[in-house]
Design a protein around this motif. Structure first.
Motif, PDB file in Angstrom:
ATOM      1  N   THR A  21       0.827  -1.211   0.000  1.00 20.97           N
ATOM      2  CA  THR A  21       0.000   0.000   0.000  1.00 20.97           C
ATOM      3  C   THR A  21       0.856   1.254   0.000  1.00 20.97           C
ATOM      4  OG1 THR A  21      -1.782  -1.161   1.166  1.00 20.97           O
ATOM      5  CG2 THR A  21      -1.795   1.255   1.254  1.00 20.97           C
ATOM      6  N   LYS A  22       1.833   1.319   0.894  1.00 23.22           N
ATOM      7  CA  LYS A  22       2.708   2.503   0.961  1.00 23.22           C
ATOM      8  C   LYS A  22       3.467   2.704  -0.351  1.00 23.22           C
ATOM      9  CE  LYS A  22       4.852   1.398   4.818  1.00 23.22           C
ATOM     10  NZ  LYS A  22       5.791   1.480   5.965  1.00 23.22           N
ATOM     11  N   GLY A  23       3.820   1.593  -0.994  1.00 26.39           N
ATOM     12  CA  GLY A  23       4.563   1.682  -2.245  1.00 26.39           C
ATOM     13  C   GLY A  23       3.759   2.237  -3.405  1.00 26.39           C
ATOM     14  N   ARG A  24       2.443   2.291  -3.264  1.00 31.57           N
ATOM     15  CA  ARG A  24       1.571   2.809  -4.331  1.00 31.57           C
ATOM     16  C   ARG A  24       1.094   4.234  -4.069  1.00 31.57           C
ATOM     17  NH1 ARG A  24       3.448  -1.023  -6.345  1.00 31.57           N
ATOM     18  NH2 ARG A  24       2.517  -2.516  -7.779  1.00 31.57           N
ATOM     19  N   LEU A  25       1.587   4.840  -2.984  1.00 34.87           N
ATOM     20  CA  LEU A  25       1.124   6.178  -2.612  1.00 34.87           C
ATOM     21  C   LEU A  25       2.194   7.238  -2.855  1.00 34.87           C
ATOM     22  CD1 LEU A  25      -0.637   5.414   0.803  1.00 34.87           C
ATOM     23  CD2 LEU A  25      -1.673   5.542  -1.481  1.00 34.87           C
ATOM     24  N   GLU A  80      -8.282  -6.110   9.853  1.00 38.34           N
ATOM     25  CA  GLU A  80      -7.824  -6.208   8.469  1.00 38.34           C
ATOM     26  C   GLU A  80      -8.317  -5.045   7.620  1.00 38.34           C
ATOM     27  OE1 GLU A  80     -11.537  -8.942   8.631  1.00 38.34           O
ATOM     28  OE2 GLU A  80     -10.051  -8.091   9.986  1.00 38.34           O
ATOM     29  N   GLU A  81      -8.746  -3.957   8.254  1.00 34.26           N
ATOM     30  CA  GLU A  81      -9.266  -2.787   7.535  1.00 34.26           C
ATOM     31  C   GLU A  81      -8.201  -1.692   7.455  1.00 34.26           C
ATOM     32  OE1 GLU A  81     -14.024  -2.886   8.490  1.00 34.26           O
ATOM     33  OE2 GLU A  81     -12.696  -1.960   9.974  1.00 34.26           O
ATOM     34  N   PHE A  82      -8.162  -1.028   6.299  1.00 33.47           N
ATOM     35  CA  PHE A  82      -7.172   0.019   6.047  1.00 33.47           C
ATOM     36  C   PHE A  82      -7.868   1.254   5.472  1.00 33.47           C
ATOM     37  CE2 PHE A  82      -5.032  -3.981   5.982  1.00 33.47           C
ATOM     38  CZ  PHE A  82      -3.791  -3.768   6.536  1.00 33.47           C
ATOM     39  N   ALA A  83      -7.360   2.421   5.800  1.00 32.04           N
ATOM     40  CA  ALA A  83      -7.892   3.679   5.266  1.00 32.04           C
ATOM     41  C   ALA A  83      -6.745   4.477   4.665  1.00 32.04           C
ATOM     42  CB  ALA A  83      -8.576   4.482   6.365  1.00 32.04           C
ATOM     43  N   VAL A 136      -5.583   4.669  -7.939  1.00 34.54           N
ATOM     44  CA  VAL A 136      -4.693   4.250  -6.864  1.00 34.54           C
ATOM     45  C   VAL A 136      -5.215   2.979  -6.205  1.00 34.54           C
ATOM     46  CG1 VAL A 136      -3.772   4.852  -4.586  1.00 34.54           C
ATOM     47  CG2 VAL A 136      -3.826   6.571  -6.399  1.00 34.54           C
ATOM     48  N   ALA A 137      -6.513   2.960  -5.886  1.00 30.54           N
ATOM     49  CA  ALA A 137      -7.109   1.790  -5.231  1.00 30.54           C
ATOM     50  C   ALA A 137      -7.002   0.554  -6.116  1.00 30.54           C
ATOM     51  CB  ALA A 137      -8.568   2.077  -4.886  1.00 30.54           C
ATOM     52  N   GLU A 138      -7.246   0.722  -7.386  1.00 27.87           N
ATOM     53  CA  GLU A 138      -7.172  -0.407  -8.317  1.00 27.87           C
ATOM     54  C   GLU A 138      -5.744  -0.920  -8.436  1.00 27.87           C
ATOM     55  OE1 GLU A 138      -8.060  -3.384 -10.950  1.00 27.87           O
ATOM     56  OE2 GLU A 138      -9.378  -2.251  -9.599  1.00 27.87           O
ATOM     57  N   SER A 139      -4.778  -0.012  -8.400  1.00 25.98           N
ATOM     58  CA  SER A 139      -3.362  -0.403  -8.454  1.00 25.98           C
ATOM     59  C   SER A 139      -2.988  -1.251  -7.239  1.00 25.98           C
ATOM     60  CB  SER A 139      -2.486   0.844  -8.517  1.00 25.98           C
ATOM     61  OG  SER A 139      -1.132   0.522  -8.339  1.00 25.98           O
ATOM     62  N   ILE A 140      -3.463  -0.844  -6.072  1.00 22.06           N
ATOM     63  CA  ILE A 140      -3.186  -1.606  -4.844  1.00 22.06           C
ATOM     64  C   ILE A 140      -3.875  -2.968  -4.901  1.00 22.06           C
ATOM     65  CG2 ILE A 140      -3.585  -1.668  -2.338  1.00 22.06           C
ATOM     66  CD1 ILE A 140      -3.354   1.450  -2.434  1.00 22.06           C
ATOM     67  N   ARG A 141      -5.145  -2.967  -5.332  1.00 21.69           N
ATOM     68  CA  ARG A 141      -5.895  -4.231  -5.422  1.00 21.69           C
ATOM     69  C   ARG A 141      -5.194  -5.220  -6.347  1.00 21.69           C
ATOM     70  NH1 ARG A 141      -8.094  -7.247  -8.579  1.00 21.69           N
ATOM     71  NH2 ARG A 141      -7.632  -5.819 -10.306  1.00 21.69           N
ATOM     72  N   ALA A 142      -4.780  -4.755  -7.524  1.00 17.84           N
ATOM     73  CA  ALA A 142      -4.144  -5.638  -8.514  1.00 17.84           C
ATOM     74  C   ALA A 142      -2.818  -6.183  -7.994  1.00 17.84           C
ATOM     75  CB  ALA A 142      -3.934  -4.873  -9.814  1.00 17.84           C
ATOM     76  N   ILE A 200      -1.864  -6.631  -4.852  1.00 20.99           N
ATOM     77  CA  ILE A 200      -2.113  -7.614  -3.789  1.00 20.99           C
ATOM     78  C   ILE A 200      -2.596  -8.937  -4.383  1.00 20.99           C
ATOM     79  CG2 ILE A 200      -3.633  -8.153  -1.821  1.00 20.99           C
ATOM     80  CD1 ILE A 200      -3.436  -5.143  -1.085  1.00 20.99           C
ATOM     81  N   ALA A 201      -3.466  -8.855  -5.376  1.00 20.64           N
ATOM     82  CA  ALA A 201      -4.016 -10.075  -5.980  1.00 20.64           C
ATOM     83  C   ALA A 201      -2.939 -10.920  -6.665  1.00 20.64           C
ATOM     84  CB  ALA A 201      -5.116  -9.712  -6.978  1.00 20.64           C
TER      85      ALA A 201
END
Length: 329
Positions: free
Chosen positions: A218-222, A234-237, A251-257, A259-260
């Protein structure tokens, strides 16, 4: 052992006389007949007390006094002159001299007493300097310790992200800033799909490892201006200043992809054969004007992402939310 005293004068008789007085009391004495010679001696040993005449070859005693003070402000300078003039005495004292002597009135008791007093002032000045340096070091240590304590208070111990309490403070600050400057910001809220199943299957050690890796991803995508928080469990903001909904969605989609596709240990046991997240995105002021409402709508958008199959990002849309609520009865 007595202290070292530096005598500076062009008058050899005066040097011999003073040297005799001081050595007779146990002081070590060095002598110079010019300012240059005196500075050379002072550069090799910082004499605690210097006795110098006003009139020297090439440079006067006042200039020598100033130069010595620039080198070591704790050294005490006693200025000597052949005549008693108020102007010369005041000039010497204003330039930093410890005291002023008239050569024609010098006697041994006076010289010894004055040198001992000057040495005591030097000792106090050195001790004060040492204590000030010690205080500076201690203050730096205290400041560093306070920073560490502040970091500990606002950081999540497991992931290193900011914690829930700090999120609440930052969110209020960001919404106030954005409202004042009429700017946008976005909030991404996500949690890990089927995290309980992962923990039950692989244990809490691997579960903690997964949380840490997701925090790093997450930090790497911000950007540096963005902030990541472990909201709880397990919740993040994520707070993204100066970011519209489309930018936050990317940004959210980049993190989701990321992690997947990450090869987490034991990911094959998860329902999708991989670790996934579901995320919701809201934007100020488009979706709401208050912090609690922004968060609530991000949570609703995340709920819709889960309802629609997980492993996806949903940006808040009032029409979609109405349909989702209606369909669940």
């Amino acid at each position: 052992m007595k202290s070292k005293i530096l005598l500076v004068d062009t008058d050899s008789d005066c040097l011999i006389s003073l040297s005799g007085m001081l050595k007779g009391t146990g002081f070590e004495v060095s002598a110079a007949t010019s300012a240059e010679e005196a500075l050379e001696l002072f550069s090799t040993w910082h004499f605690p007390v210097v006795m110098t005449a006003i009139n020297l070859y090439g440079r006067d005693g006042i200039e020598l006094l100033k130069q010595i003070k620039r080198i070591d402000d704790t050294s005490q300078i006693i200025v000597m002159n052949g005549e008693a003039t108020l102007e010369t005495a005041m000039t010497a004292l204003r330039s930093g001299a410890y005291d002023y002597l008239v050569k024609s009135r010098i006697d041994e008791a006076q010289v010894i007493s004055l040198v001992e007093q000057a040495l005591e002032k030097h000792r106090v000045a050195e001790e004060t300097q040492r204590l000030l340096q010690e205080m500076k070091v201690n203050n730096e240590k205290l400041e560093k310790a306070n920073k560490c304590l502040i970091e500990m208070a606002i950081r999540d111990g497991l992931t290193g992200l900011y914690n829930h309490r700090f999120f609440q403070e930052c969110h209020q600050t960001e919404i106030s800033r954005s409202r004042r400057h009429k700017r946008q910001y976005s909030l991404i809220f996500f949690d890990i799909d089927h995290f309980k199943e992962y923990n039950d299957t692989h244990g809490h050690v691997e579960g903690d490892s997964l949380l840490r890796i997701i925090a790093q991803i997450t930090k790497g995508r911000l950007r540096q201006s963005d902030f990541a928080y472990r909201y709880g469990g397990e919740e993040f903001a994520l707070l993204l200043p100066e970011t519209d909904k489309q930018g936050a969605y990317i940004v959210a989609e980049s993190i989701r992809a990321r992690i997947a596709e990450y090869a987490f240990k034991g990911r094959e046991t998860q329902p999708f054969g991989k670790v996934t997240i579901s995320a919701g995105v809201t934007t100020f002021p488009d979706d709401a004007m208050e912090a609690e409402e922004i968060l609530d709508k991000a949570d609703k958008a995340m709920y819709l992402a889960k309802k629609n199959g997980r492993n996806r990002v949903h940006a808040f849309n009032i029409g979609q939310m109405t349909v989702a609520v209606t369909s669940t009865g």
